[in-house]
Design an enzyme around this catalytic site. Structure first.
Site, PDB file in Angstrom:
ATOM      1  N   ASP A   1       0.838  -1.199   0.000  1.00 37.24           N
ATOM      2  CA  ASP A   1       0.000   0.000   0.000  1.00 37.24           C
ATOM      3  C   ASP A   1       0.874   1.251   0.000  1.00 37.24           C
ATOM      4  O   ASP A   1       1.612   1.502   0.946  1.00 37.24           O
ATOM      5  CB  ASP A   1      -0.882  -0.001   1.261  1.00 37.24           C
TER       6      ASP A   1
ATOM      7  N   LYS B   1      -2.813   6.063  -4.276  1.00 34.58           N
ATOM      8  CA  LYS B   1      -3.928   6.981  -3.961  1.00 34.58           C
ATOM      9  C   LYS B   1      -3.691   8.345  -4.590  1.00 34.58           C
ATOM     10  O   LYS B   1      -2.540   8.786  -4.681  1.00 34.58           O
ATOM     11  CB  LYS B   1      -4.051   7.165  -2.435  1.00 34.58           C
TER      12      LYS B   1
END
Ligand code: A2P
Length: 286
Positions: A51, A81
């Protein structure tokens, strides 16, 4: 969760795509050799889910580590993101291309809106989130991402986005750890088939000295960190612990050999607020 036996085991998202049930967090992971070594260590210990985020400034390092990590692409699951300054349709598409290039990937497994726009006039921030979401839908339909979702969204941010969406969010990544149990958002996500991911599942280390957690961990013969991560899993959330220490990276992956009883889960749920970051999506100024 009883069927999960290793970090590689996958949970099925609403679109049928599988997400490994434990992720390797990289917030504050340094760029360069230290970061590359940490990702390699994680891959060695069975993590397949990494992540990152544009804002972490380490996508290039993650990309290099994956390219030399020896794990085939289809076994990896990579999340990044879009940052707050890149909200909106066009800016998000451009930011995605930059992230994808840094990661050296043909496609990203999961793309998230990092924080909801939530400041100022309600109609305005709702529109901003909807426009950003439209870009994620485009990326998904174009095959550049396998799944899309949000991060740090509470139900009152999710609802207007979902009302306007063609494709519903598959994931919400929130701060989640003992002392920050996020019952309302988790319940909303469970009801709407949105998989929850836990950032700072160890409260960034701030919960590890809590006496109740120490006592419960001792009764299972696990560490407090393992207890926190196992609690996340049994509360149906995917923990994303970060470490650059090889022994801790391995320790955090060994959470499949014990079960926390319902009674102990509840004692952990009921802890007073503890170790919270203080970052509230409705009031953050970044
Ligand atoms: P380090 O990278 O030096 O190991 P979170 O994932 O909740 O944000 O927590 C990350 C913080 O907790 C980092 O400071 C990390 O330090 C530390 N940490 C990670 N795993 C463990 C562990 N198993 N035991 C103790 N501290 C840990």
């Amino acid at each position: 969760m009883a069927d999960l036996q290793s970090p590689k085991d996958r949970i099925t998202l609403r679109n049928g795509y599988g997400i490994p049930c434990l992720g390797f967090g990289t917030w504050k992971m340094p760029d360069g050799e230290v970061g590359i070594d940490a990702v390699h260590q994680a891959l060695h210990d069975g993590y397949r889910h990494i992540d990152t985020a544009a804002a972490y400034d380490n996508e290039g390092t993650v990309g290099k580590a994956l390219a030399s990590g020896g794990i085939s692409r289809e076994d990896l699951f990579i999340t990044t993101k879009v940052w707050n300054t890149d909200r909106g349709y066009d800016a998000t598409l451009k930011a995605f291309e930059e992230s994808r290039a840094k990661l050296h990937l043909d496609y990203v497994d999961l793309y998230l809106i990092h924080w909801p726009a939530a400041q100022g006039a309600e109609a305005e921030w709702q529109r901003t989130n909807q426009e950003t979401w439209r870009a994620l839908e485009t990326l998904y339909l174009d095959g550049l991402v396998r799944a899309i979702g949000v991060s740090n969204f509470k139900p009152h941010h999710l609802e207007p986005l979902m009302d306007a969406a063609d494709i519903l969010p598959m994931v919400d990544q929130i701060e989640l750890h003992p002392g920050c149990n996020q019952e309302v958002t988790r319940e909303f996500c469970n009801r709407h088939d949105i998989v929850v991911e836990a950032w700072s599942p160890l409260g960034s280390g701030r919960v590890l000295e809590n006496q109740l957690l120490i006592d419960i961990a001792a009764s299972y013969g696990c560490t407090v960190a393992q207890l926190c991560l196992r609690w996340c899993l049994q509360r149906r959330a995917i923990p994303l612990p970060k470490s650059t220490d090889p022994a801790r990276i391995a320790e955090n992956a060994r959470i499949f050999w014990f079960d926390i009883t319902d009674e102990d889960l509840q004692r952990i749920d009921e802890l007073d607020p503890l170790g919270q970051s203080g970052l509230d999506p409705d009031t953050i100024d970044f």
